[in-house]
Design an enzyme around this catalytic site. Structure first.
Site, PDB file in Angstrom:
ATOM      1  N   SER A 155       2.485   5.458   2.542  1.00  0.00           N
ATOM      2  CA  SER A 155       1.435   6.475   2.629  1.00  0.00           C
ATOM      3  C   SER A 155       1.840   7.747   1.918  1.00  0.00           C
ATOM      4  O   SER A 155       1.015   8.640   1.723  1.00  0.00           O
ATOM      5  CB  SER A 155       1.178   6.831   4.091  1.00  0.00           C
ATOM      6  N   HIS A 202      -1.845   1.255  -2.193  1.00  0.00           N
ATOM      7  CA  HIS A 202      -2.042   1.888  -0.889  1.00  0.00           C
ATOM      8  C   HIS A 202      -3.388   1.506  -0.276  1.00  0.00           C
ATOM      9  O   HIS A 202      -4.439   2.021  -0.660  1.00  0.00           O
ATOM     10  CB  HIS A 202      -1.924   3.415  -1.049  1.00  0.00           C
ATOM     11  N   GLU A 211      -5.726   2.875  -3.149  1.00  0.00           N
ATOM     12  CA  GLU A 211      -5.172   3.827  -4.122  1.00  0.00           C
ATOM     13  C   GLU A 211      -4.123   3.109  -4.963  1.00  0.00           C
ATOM     14  O   GLU A 211      -3.271   2.392  -4.423  1.00  0.00           O
ATOM     15  CB  GLU A 211      -4.500   5.015  -3.409  1.00  0.00           C
ATOM     16  N   ASN A 249      -4.185  10.929   1.845  1.00  0.00           N
ATOM     17  CA  ASN A 249      -3.368  11.515   2.920  1.00  0.00           C
ATOM     18  C   ASN A 249      -2.970  12.962   2.655  1.00  0.00           C
ATOM     19  O   ASN A 249      -2.662  13.691   3.588  1.00  0.00           O
ATOM     20  CB  ASN A 249      -2.133  10.652   3.173  1.00  0.00           C
TER      21      ASN A 249
HETATM   22  P1  NAD Z   1       3.651  -0.700  11.978  1.00  0.00           P
HETATM   23  O1  NAD Z   1       4.615   0.100  12.783  1.00  0.00           O
HETATM   24  O2  NAD Z   1       2.411  -1.219  12.610  1.00  0.00           O
HETATM   25  O3  NAD Z   1       4.397  -1.966  11.292  1.00  0.00           O
HETATM   26  C1  NAD Z   1       5.604  -1.901  10.608  1.00  0.00           C
HETATM   27  C2  NAD Z   1       6.245  -3.286  10.644  1.00  0.00           C
HETATM   28  O4  NAD Z   1       7.382  -3.275   9.768  1.00  0.00           O
HETATM   29  C3  NAD Z   1       6.763  -3.699  12.041  1.00  0.00           C
HETATM   30  O5  NAD Z   1       6.215  -4.946  12.403  1.00  0.00           O
HETATM   31  C4  NAD Z   1       8.293  -3.791  11.834  1.00  0.00           C
HETATM   32  O6  NAD Z   1       8.885  -4.833  12.609  1.00  0.00           O
HETATM   33  C5  NAD Z   1       8.373  -4.100  10.338  1.00  0.00           C
HETATM   34  N1  NAD Z   1       9.677  -3.783   9.748  1.00  0.00           N
HETATM   35  C6  NAD Z   1      10.410  -2.655   9.906  1.00  0.00           C
HETATM   36  N2  NAD Z   1      11.555  -2.756   9.199  1.00  0.00           N
HETATM   37  C7  NAD Z   1      11.540  -3.961   8.584  1.00  0.00           C
HETATM   38  C8  NAD Z   1      12.445  -4.655   7.715  1.00  0.00           C
HETATM   39  N3  NAD Z   1      13.593  -4.090   7.365  1.00  0.00           N
HETATM   40  N4  NAD Z   1      12.107  -5.878   7.280  1.00  0.00           N
HETATM   41  C9  NAD Z   1      10.930  -6.450   7.647  1.00  0.00           C
HETATM   42  N5  NAD Z   1      10.038  -5.856   8.473  1.00  0.00           N
HETATM   43  C10 NAD Z   1      10.336  -4.625   8.925  1.00  0.00           C
HETATM   44  O7  NAD Z   1       3.310   0.232  10.706  1.00  0.00           O
HETATM   45  P2  NAD Z   1       1.977   0.212   9.798  1.00  0.00           P
HETATM   46  O8  NAD Z   1       0.990   1.168  10.369  1.00  0.00           O
HETATM   47  O9  NAD Z   1       1.581  -1.200   9.509  1.00  0.00           O
HETATM   48  O10 NAD Z   1       2.541   0.911   8.456  1.00  0.00           O
HETATM   49  C11 NAD Z   1       3.249   0.171   7.486  1.00  0.00           C
HETATM   50  C12 NAD Z   1       3.229   0.911   6.175  1.00  0.00           C
HETATM   51  O11 NAD Z   1       1.871   1.108   5.754  1.00  0.00           O
HETATM   52  C13 NAD Z   1       3.867   2.303   6.215  1.00  0.00           C
HETATM   53  O12 NAD Z   1       4.506   2.548   4.987  1.00  0.00           O
HETATM   54  C14 NAD Z   1       2.660   3.214   6.404  1.00  0.00           C
HETATM   55  O13 NAD Z   1       2.884   4.519   5.910  1.00  0.00           O
HETATM   56  C15 NAD Z   1       1.642   2.491   5.536  1.00  0.00           C
HETATM   57  N6  NAD Z   1       0.236   2.781   5.853  1.00  0.00           N
HETATM   58  C16 NAD Z   1      -0.165   2.928   7.154  1.00  0.00           C
HETATM   59  C17 NAD Z   1      -1.510   3.208   7.432  1.00  0.00           C
HETATM   60  C18 NAD Z   1      -1.992   3.372   8.860  1.00  0.00           C
HETATM   61  O14 NAD Z   1      -3.112   3.862   9.068  1.00  0.00           O
HETATM   62  N7  NAD Z   1      -1.223   2.960   9.860  1.00  0.00           N
HETATM   63  C19 NAD Z   1      -2.437   3.307   6.377  1.00  0.00           C
HETATM   64  C20 NAD Z   1      -2.009   3.109   5.060  1.00  0.00           C
HETATM   65  C21 NAD Z   1      -0.662   2.853   4.815  1.00  0.00           C
END
Ligand code: NAD
Length: 291
Positions: A119, A140, A152, A190
């Site tokens: 993000s 993104h 994005e 963001n």
């Molecule tokens: P989340 O906490 O729901 O999921 C993250 C996952 O990553 C978890 O299941 C965790 O076990 C896994 N993980 C962590 N370290 C790991 C590793 N070394 N190897 C494999 N798996 C691993 O988080 P999310 O909301 O899905 O966000 C994930 C990414 O997407 C982030 O970079 C976030 O900034 C981005 N993002 C989030 C949103 C949102 O609204 N939540 C929107 C766009 C982008």
């Protein structure tokens, strides 16, 4: 270059949604996470969400069955080796993401394109830690991925034109719309959205309004579909805080300082919907404001 096999790292909210849309559009998906529970939850969630599309007549039962059959899950990054495209969607922490790309490199093919769903973290810096900065981009997606139209596309300083074009056509194949953003902290959506959420938390912290009055004000007074605090819970308060820290560090402007109350909620482990408590408590029948 045609993208047929997609490897996704991280099976949380975003990784599961990304797997959902790639599988439904005919791609073979390899979804990995270090947690077996996260993988099981992701598969159950994808099944439920596609089933909802079936019940609305948007997807046939046959399409659902073939999409589910196209998703393979694994806890081993090496099994993502045959992918044409990798989408990293793990926790928003630079050290986590860098380590994932380092672990992946010995297993992938020369043509494999690497992307991150980050993000806010610098695409150029993530790319520089790999052996192929020219084949590295920010891809993104917005949350929830199956519903939101925008993706994005963020070019790092070294990203080449064929990689940009390949990802542009992937986004079109997913039936979504691409918007190009330059590689500066938090990109476009963001950069604008998360400081607004942070300001809503300051408004709460300073006692200007309650959770309910702040959310109602923005819904009814600015025509936002969700209030900013409701939206913060939906995104994840840890993710919101991580984005504010990247903006604060990357742009060195005090207007991006994270609100101490946001920090406090994250310290408490009240991360929003995913932990059943944030600005609202989701453990009962209806969400109840926590302040
Ligand atoms: P989340 O906490 O729901 O999921 C993250 C996952 O990553 C978890 O299941 C965790 O076990 C896994 N993980 C962590 N370290 C790991 C590793 N070394 N190897 C494999 N798996 C691993 O988080 P999310 O909301 O899905 O966000 C994930 C990414 O997407 C982030 O970079 C976030 O900034 C981005 N993002 C989030 C949103 C949102 O609204 N939540 C929107 C766009 C982008």
């Amino acid at each position: 270059m045609e993208i047929k096999t997609v490897g996704i790292v991280g099976a949380g909210q975003m990784g599961s949604g990304i797997a959902h849309v790639f599988a439904l559009t005919g791609h073979d998906v390899r979804l990995s996470d270090m947690s077996q529970d996260a993988l099981a939850n992701a598969l159950a969630l994808i099944d439920r969400n596609i089933e909802r599309q079936v019940s609305r007549g948007k997807v046939t039962a046959e399409d659902k069955a073939s999409a589910m059959a196209r998703i393979r899950t694994t806890t081993k990054l090496a099994e993502l080796g045959p992918s044409d495209l990798i989408v990293e969607a793990a926790t928003e922490r630079e050290t986590v993401k860098t380590a994932i790309f380092e672990d992946l490199l010995p297993h992938i093919q020369p043509h494999t394109i690497l992307t991150s769903n980050t993000s806010s973290i610098s695409i150029t810096r993530l790319a520089s830690r790999t052996d192929r900065p020219e084949k590295f981009m920010g891809l993104h997606f917005m949350n929830p991925v199956p519903v939101m139209q925008l993706v994005e596309l963020i070019r790092g300083i070294a990203t080449d034109e064929p990689t940009y074009k390949a990802l542009h056509s992937v986004v079109e194949k997913l039936g979504k719309t691409a918007a190009s953003a330059e590689d500066f902290p938090a990109f476009i959506v963001n950069r604008i959205l998360v400081p607004m959420i942070n300001e809503a938390v300051y408004t709460l912290y300073e006692g200007v309004g309650s959770v309910k009055s702040i959310d109602e004000s923005l819904k009814l007074g600015a025509n936002h579909p969700m209030g900013p605090l409701e939206l913060a819970d939906f995104i994840g308060l840890d993710t919101c805080l991580a984005i504010m820290n990247v903006l604060h560090d990357g742009l060195a402007d005090t207007k991006y300082r994270p609100c101490p109350l946001l920090v406090k909620y994250v310290e408490a482990g009240w991360l929003g919907r995913k932990s059943e408590r944030g600005f609202y408590d989701y453990r009962g029948e209806v969400p109840v404001p926590t302040r």
